[in-house]
Design a protein around this motif. Structure first.
Motif, PDB file in Angstrom:
ATOM      1  N   THR A   1       3.999   5.325   2.150  1.00  0.00           N
ATOM      2  CA  THR A   1       5.024   4.861   1.422  1.00  0.00           C
ATOM      3  C   THR A   1       4.861   3.174   1.197  1.00  0.00           C
ATOM      4  OG1 THR A   1       6.639   4.162   3.149  1.00  0.00           O
ATOM      5  CG2 THR A   1       7.138   6.205   1.974  1.00  0.00           C
ATOM      6  N   ALA A   2       5.295   2.725   0.031  1.00  0.00           N
ATOM      7  CA  ALA A   2       4.993   1.174  -0.151  1.00  0.00           C
ATOM      8  C   ALA A   2       6.215   0.323  -0.771  1.00  0.00           C
ATOM      9  CB  ALA A   2       3.640   1.195  -1.359  1.00  0.00           C
ATOM     10  N   VAL A   3       6.151  -0.873  -0.181  1.00  0.00           N
ATOM     11  CA  VAL A   3       7.519  -1.703  -0.815  1.00  0.00           C
ATOM     12  C   VAL A   3       6.660  -2.993  -0.967  1.00  0.00           C
ATOM     13  CG1 VAL A   3       8.963  -0.633   0.438  1.00  0.00           C
ATOM     14  CG2 VAL A   3       7.771  -2.597   1.644  1.00  0.00           C
ATOM     15  N   GLY A   4       7.120  -3.775  -1.908  1.00  0.00           N
ATOM     16  CA  GLY A   4       6.711  -5.161  -2.381  1.00  0.00           C
ATOM     17  C   GLY A   4       6.832  -6.195  -1.432  1.00  0.00           C
ATOM     18  N   VAL A   5       5.836  -7.016  -0.900  1.00  0.00           N
ATOM     19  CA  VAL A   5       6.202  -8.212  -0.062  1.00  0.00           C
ATOM     20  C   VAL A   5       5.479  -9.519  -0.538  1.00  0.00           C
ATOM     21  CG1 VAL A   5       6.133  -6.248   2.135  1.00  0.00           C
ATOM     22  CG2 VAL A   5       4.121  -7.551   1.152  1.00  0.00           C
ATOM     23  N   LYS A   6       5.912 -10.360   0.165  1.00  0.00           N
ATOM     24  CA  LYS A   6       5.391 -11.841  -0.116  1.00  0.00           C
ATOM     25  C   LYS A   6       4.217 -12.126   1.060  1.00  0.00           C
ATOM     26  CE  LYS A   6       6.216 -16.575  -0.864  1.00  0.00           C
ATOM     27  NZ  LYS A   6       7.212 -17.714  -1.018  1.00  0.00           N
ATOM     28  N   PRO A   7       3.088 -11.797   0.864  1.00  0.00           N
ATOM     29  CA  PRO A   7       2.126 -12.153   1.910  1.00  0.00           C
ATOM     30  C   PRO A   7       2.220 -13.756   2.336  1.00  0.00           C
ATOM     31  CG  PRO A   7       1.108 -12.281  -0.401  1.00  0.00           C
ATOM     32  CD  PRO A   7       2.401 -11.665  -0.430  1.00  0.00           C
ATOM     33  N   SER A   8       2.010 -13.765   3.539  1.00  0.00           N
ATOM     34  CA  SER A   8       1.706 -15.081   4.162  1.00  0.00           C
ATOM     35  C   SER A   8       0.632 -16.044   3.636  1.00  0.00           C
ATOM     36  CB  SER A   8       1.645 -14.942   5.710  1.00  0.00           C
ATOM     37  OG  SER A   8       0.190 -14.313   5.943  1.00  0.00           O
ATOM     38  N   ALA A   9       0.733 -17.196   3.798  1.00  0.00           N
ATOM     39  CA  ALA A   9      -0.334 -18.169   3.284  1.00  0.00           C
ATOM     40  C   ALA A   9      -1.733 -17.776   3.891  1.00  0.00           C
ATOM     41  CB  ALA A   9      -0.244 -19.695   3.578  1.00  0.00           C
ATOM     42  N   ASP A  10      -1.720 -17.478   5.116  1.00  0.00           N
ATOM     43  CA  ASP A  10      -3.058 -16.849   5.835  1.00  0.00           C
ATOM     44  C   ASP A  10      -3.595 -15.861   5.032  1.00  0.00           C
ATOM     45  OD1 ASP A  10      -3.091 -19.119   7.482  1.00  0.00           O
ATOM     46  OD2 ASP A  10      -2.171 -17.770   9.328  1.00  0.00           O
ATOM     47  N   GLU A  11      -2.753 -14.712   4.819  1.00  0.00           N
ATOM     48  CA  GLU A  11      -3.158 -13.489   4.346  1.00  0.00           C
ATOM     49  C   GLU A  11      -3.517 -13.570   2.688  1.00  0.00           C
ATOM     50  OE1 GLU A  11       0.002 -10.340   6.750  1.00  0.00           O
ATOM     51  OE2 GLU A  11       0.570 -11.494   4.850  1.00  0.00           O
ATOM     52  N   CYS A  12      -3.047 -14.494   2.089  1.00  0.00           N
ATOM     53  CA  CYS A  12      -3.379 -14.888   0.692  1.00  0.00           C
ATOM     54  C   CYS A  12      -4.901 -15.723   0.787  1.00  0.00           C
ATOM     55  CB  CYS A  12      -2.734 -15.769  -0.025  1.00  0.00           C
ATOM     56  SG  CYS A  12      -1.018 -15.179  -0.552  1.00  0.00           S
ATOM     57  N   GLU A  13      -5.041 -16.404   1.789  1.00  0.00           N
ATOM     58  CA  GLU A  13      -6.280 -17.195   1.894  1.00  0.00           C
ATOM     59  C   GLU A  13      -7.478 -16.119   2.322  1.00  0.00           C
ATOM     60  OE1 GLU A  13      -8.701 -20.540   4.700  1.00  0.00           O
ATOM     61  OE2 GLU A  13      -6.885 -19.866   5.299  1.00  0.00           O
ATOM     62  N   VAL A  14      -7.244 -15.425   3.103  1.00  0.00           N
ATOM     63  CA  VAL A  14      -8.091 -14.260   3.825  1.00  0.00           C
ATOM     64  C   VAL A  14      -8.646 -13.367   2.505  1.00  0.00           C
ATOM     65  CG1 VAL A  14      -8.411 -12.357   5.095  1.00  0.00           C
ATOM     66  CG2 VAL A  14      -7.615 -14.425   6.061  1.00  0.00           C
ATOM     67  N   ALA A  15      -7.516 -12.800   1.812  1.00  0.00           N
ATOM     68  CA  ALA A  15      -7.809 -12.023   0.652  1.00  0.00           C
ATOM     69  C   ALA A  15      -8.814 -12.618  -0.338  1.00  0.00           C
ATOM     70  CB  ALA A  15      -6.485 -11.540   0.086  1.00  0.00           C
ATOM     71  N   ILE A  16      -8.393 -13.836  -0.973  1.00  0.00           N
ATOM     72  CA  ILE A  16      -9.172 -14.567  -1.655  1.00  0.00           C
ATOM     73  C   ILE A  16     -10.736 -14.692  -1.240  1.00  0.00           C
ATOM     74  CG2 ILE A  16      -9.290 -16.932  -2.972  1.00  0.00           C
ATOM     75  CD1 ILE A  16      -5.989 -16.779  -3.095  1.00  0.00           C
ATOM     76  N   ARG A  17     -10.685 -15.559  -0.043  1.00  0.00           N
ATOM     77  CA  ARG A  17     -11.982 -15.470   0.504  1.00  0.00           C
ATOM     78  C   ARG A  17     -13.104 -14.193   0.387  1.00  0.00           C
ATOM     79  NH1 ARG A  17     -12.054 -17.228   5.769  1.00  0.00           N
ATOM     80  NH2 ARG A  17     -14.349 -17.860   5.575  1.00  0.00           N
ATOM     81  N   ALA A  18     -12.262 -13.120   0.911  1.00  0.00           N
ATOM     82  CA  ALA A  18     -12.938 -11.882   0.863  1.00  0.00           C
ATOM     83  C   ALA A  18     -13.651 -11.602  -0.514  1.00  0.00           C
ATOM     84  CB  ALA A  18     -12.117 -10.700   1.462  1.00  0.00           C
ATOM     85  N   THR A  19     -12.531 -11.696  -1.582  1.00  0.00           N
ATOM     86  CA  THR A  19     -12.701 -11.262  -2.986  1.00  0.00           C
ATOM     87  C   THR A  19     -14.038 -12.097  -3.475  1.00  0.00           C
ATOM     88  OG1 THR A  19     -10.522 -10.684  -3.128  1.00  0.00           O
ATOM     89  CG2 THR A  19     -11.956 -11.097  -5.148  1.00  0.00           C
ATOM     90  N   ARG A  20     -14.084 -13.428  -2.833  1.00  0.00           N
ATOM     91  CA  ARG A  20     -15.090 -14.402  -3.461  1.00  0.00           C
ATOM     92  C   ARG A  20     -16.405 -13.893  -2.776  1.00  0.00           C
ATOM     93  NH1 ARG A  20     -12.660 -18.933  -1.602  1.00  0.00           N
ATOM     94  NH2 ARG A  20     -11.762 -19.338  -3.833  1.00  0.00           N
ATOM     95  N   VAL A  21     -16.413 -13.580  -1.517  1.00  0.00           N
ATOM     96  CA  VAL A  21     -17.579 -13.551  -0.740  1.00  0.00           C
ATOM     97  C   VAL A  21     -18.558 -12.305  -1.414  1.00  0.00           C
ATOM     98  CG1 VAL A  21     -18.686 -12.749   1.355  1.00  0.00           C
ATOM     99  CG2 VAL A  21     -17.069 -14.562   1.489  1.00  0.00           C
ATOM    100  N   LEU A  22     -17.575 -11.204  -1.844  1.00  0.00           N
ATOM    101  CA  LEU A  22     -18.404 -10.018  -2.468  1.00  0.00           C
ATOM    102  C   LEU A  22     -18.645 -10.579  -3.889  1.00  0.00           C
ATOM    103  CD1 LEU A  22     -16.406  -7.242  -0.514  1.00  0.00           C
ATOM    104  CD2 LEU A  22     -18.530  -8.136   0.026  1.00  0.00           C
TER     105      LEU A  22
END
Length: 302
Positions: A219-240
């Protein structure tokens, strides 16, 4: 803008939503089955035909390439790139993301944290390989799996050895990872477009299951990610080297850990959970030039 969407099925939610969003924004959108595209390759001369006709004048391509057609689909996308067509997710970036082992090596090299991962080939080394990983439970993953298929939880060392031996007997490629118990069967998908996390959802596995994929009954619910989670997600996307990605994170006692970077993330679950127009955001990014962030070597994080 003349936009092409590489997809084998026009009725899929994600494909339909991208077509709708493109047309709502005044663009021409056409769905192309990558397996019906065929190419002429010559020195300085690249051409594409589709169902017997030349395929020209395409300004941008949004790839929705399934795992089963990765090799041919990325070859088609590469041909479009060589013909000067823009794409948010280049062919080489998709290949980096699809291979879990390769992706994990690239992410770890840039200081991005993930569950401890081991990989080996020789059966004689299995015992020491598992000692490198640590105590069970262990998670065993095929390196090109998707939607939770090919992901197995081994609760005892003997089970880990048995599964590894069976997969080696099938000549399957796989990795073995630590199990993050404190996550309690949940993960967070951050949807990245360009340099922003535009939406996120928390997925929870059903009772008796450790995989939180919606295709597995999660199941899924919308959430507001933390600043750390956003940073990690963006960096991972950029690296690839991706411009659009679904980054799956797991919340651990040592911070967010990257489970996977999905180069063709589904839209239905994230749009339903977040109540956001994800397809529209993707089309706007593509129409704006969609110059993806190239794979880079960033600063390492201790």
């Amino acid at each position: 803008m003349k936009l092409a969407i590489l997809s084998r099925n026009t009725s899929l939610y994600s494909t339909r939503r991208l077509v709708e969003a493109a047309r709502e924004q005044g663009h021409t959108a056409r769905v192309l089955d990558p397996l019906r595209c065929y190419m002429r390759i010559a020195c300085g001369d690249f051409a594409m035909h589709y169902k017997g006709r030349p395929l020209t004048g395409v300004d941008a391509v949004i790839p929705r390439i399934g795992a089963s057609v990765t090799r041919y689909g990325t070859a088609v996308l590469r041909q479009f790139e060589l013909m000067g067509t823009c794409t948010p997710n280049p062919s080489d970036a998709i290949l980096r993301a699809r291979d879990k082992l390769r992706a994990h090596q690239l992410l770890a090299a840039e200081g991005i944290h993930m569950p401890i991962t081991v990989f080996g080939d020789n059966p004689d080394d299995t015992g020491d390989l598992l000692r490198l990983l640590g105590a069970s439970p262990h998670v065993i993953k095929l390196t090109e799996s998707s939607q939770g298929t090919g992901v197995i939880l081994a609760e005892k060392p003997s089970a880990s050895r048995g599964i590894i031996e069976a997969l080696r007997g099938l000549y399957a490629n796989f990795i073995v990872q630590e199990f993050i118990a404190e996550a309690k069967g949940a993960d967070v998908r951050c949807f990245v477009v360009g340099d922003r996390v535009i939406a996120a959802m928390r997925r929870q596995a059903p009772a008796g299951e450790f995989r939180s994929n919606l295709h597995r009954g999660g199941t899924a619910v919308g959430v507001k990610p933390s600043a750390d989670e956003c940073e990690v997600a963006i960096r991972a996307t950029r690296v690839l080297g991706l411009g659009v990605a679904g980054v799956d994170l797991i919340r651990s006692d040592r911070g967010p850990l990257v489970l996977e970077v999905n180069a063709s993330p589904g839209l239905e679950g994230i749009e339903t959970a977040s109540k956001k127009d994800i397809a529209g955001e993707i089309v706007r990014f593509v129409a704006g030039g969609c110059t993806p962030v190239k794979a880079v070597r960033g600063r390492r994080k201790k």
